[in-house]
Design an enzyme around this catalytic site. Structure first.
Site, PDB file in Angstrom:
ATOM      1  CB  THR A  12     -76.142  -5.823 -15.813  1.00 27.79           C
ATOM      2  OG1 THR A  12     -74.756  -5.558 -15.999  1.00 27.79           O
ATOM      3  CG2 THR A  12     -76.633  -5.033 -14.617  1.00 27.79           C
ATOM      4  CB  SER A  52     -71.820  -9.499 -22.660  1.00 24.01           C
ATOM      5  OG  SER A  52     -71.668  -8.135 -22.333  1.00 24.01           O
ATOM      6  CB  THR A  85     -75.026  -3.188 -21.525  1.00 26.19           C
ATOM      7  OG1 THR A  85     -74.165  -3.023 -20.386  1.00 26.19           O
ATOM      8  CG2 THR A  85     -76.465  -3.274 -21.058  1.00 26.19           C
ATOM      9  CG  ASP A  86     -69.631  -4.520 -20.471  1.00 26.26           C
ATOM     10  OD1 ASP A  86     -70.204  -3.430 -20.281  1.00 26.26           O
ATOM     11  OD2 ASP A  86     -68.931  -5.080 -19.604  1.00 26.26           O
TER      12      ASP A  86
END
Length: 320
Positions: A12, A52, A85-86
């Site tokens: 992101t 990710s 962040t995933d």
């Protein structure tokens, strides 16, 4: 000249909206640094440019190769990885295992708001991450996640919110420190990480239990895998029919490790009638409070390194 190496992987923080088709990672490392206005003694490399959630084991391996190359450079003080962040917590844990033979800090960070937002959190998070990476206080810290002003150990960190700016936490333990106006404050010690040589992890089944998932379905879900991780109920329990499948897997030298669906607390063999005691008797190992996704990476690395059944069990006991 001493400097920080920033390795960009997308996410992101490097994403922009595209023709009403949603947001996707598109900025290279240099473009990202320029857009968010970070300055100082840094070197930038783009490893991959992906969300990710699209990563696979080979992606992790490629990122790790780039990180290790940077760590070998005597002029690099520390490494910062911009990341989605995933799956940031999984990459962090993988890197903590394959780079723990280095003292230099490895810092992962990212953003919850994409780079088109004038108020995106990416710039502050990246600035904080660079502060951590270049500080002498961070020597020996290993791999960590810096997000929302806090510093989290790779082993314990979880993404706990889908869109809030304070996206990460270490349930039950808390952060190891924080960054306050470019000042580092460390408040607790970290766990010693075991070193496992770099490999592409072997595929390992990760099965999250739910009501109605019995032994027959569990057998289908684990068929063909060389290792199995169970995200079990509560303290480490499963439907009674799963016990026989676990026993069969272990008899074939296929390791089965029990974790919990809960994000806080450890698994222990306490309950019978299909619970943890029966799973232990069937040969399953228990992973303490280590998250299932991270146990999966650990076990995949051990299998890829051709560790013996007993060696894998001994290593698991050291990391949990």
């Amino acid at each position: 000249m001493k400097h920080v190496k920033v390795i960009a992987t997308g996410g992101t923080i490097a994403s922009l909206p595209k023709n009403n088709e949603g947001v996707s990672a598109s900025l290279s490392g240099k473009e990202l640094i320029k857009k968010i206005g970070i300055e100082g003694d840094i070197e930038v490399k783009s490893s991959v440019t992906l969300g990710s959630y699209t990563f696979d084991y080979k992606t992790l391996y490629c990122i790790a190769v780039d990180v290790i190359e940077a760590l070998k450079d005597p002029n690099v003080q520390g490494v910062v990885i911009t990341h989605g962040t995933d799956t940031m917590e999984e990459t962090a844990y993988y890197l903590s295992l394959v780079t723990s033979n280095y003292d230099k800090p490895i810092v992962l960070t990212g953003a919850q708001l994409d780079a088109s937002h004038s108020f995106s959190d990416g710039a502050k998070n990246l600035s904080d991450a660079i502060t951590v990476a270049k500080s002498e206080k961070s020597i020996g810290v290993g791999t960590c996640v810096v997000f929302g002003g806090f510093i989290y150990e790779a082993r314990d960190v979880h993404k706990v919110d889908t869109n809030a700016l304070e996206a990460f936490s270490s349930p039950g333990w808390g952060p190891i420190g924080r960054v306050d106006n470019q000042k580092l404050i460390f408040k607790r010690s970290i766990n010693e990480s075991i070193f496992i040589p770099l490999e592409v992890p072997a595929p390992v089944a990760l099965v999250r239990l739910g009501i109605g998932l019995d032994g027959e379905e569990f057998k289908r879900l684990t068929n063909g895998y060389r290792g199995v991780v169970i995200q079990a109920f509560g303290r480490g329990n499963a439907h009674s029919t799963i016990t026989e499948v676990v026993k069969e897997l272990v008899s074939k030298d296929i390791p089965v490790i029990v974790t919990s669906r809960c994000i806080r607390g450890s698994v222990l063999p306490v309950y019978s009638n299909g619970g943890g005691i029966d799973l232990e008797k069937a040969g399953a190992w228990f992973a303490g409070d280590l998250a299932g996704e991270k146990v999966r990476l650990l076990l995949g690395l051990l299998i890829a390194n051709k560790k013996s059944f007993n060696t894998m069990q001994n290593i698991l006991e050291k990391v949990v």
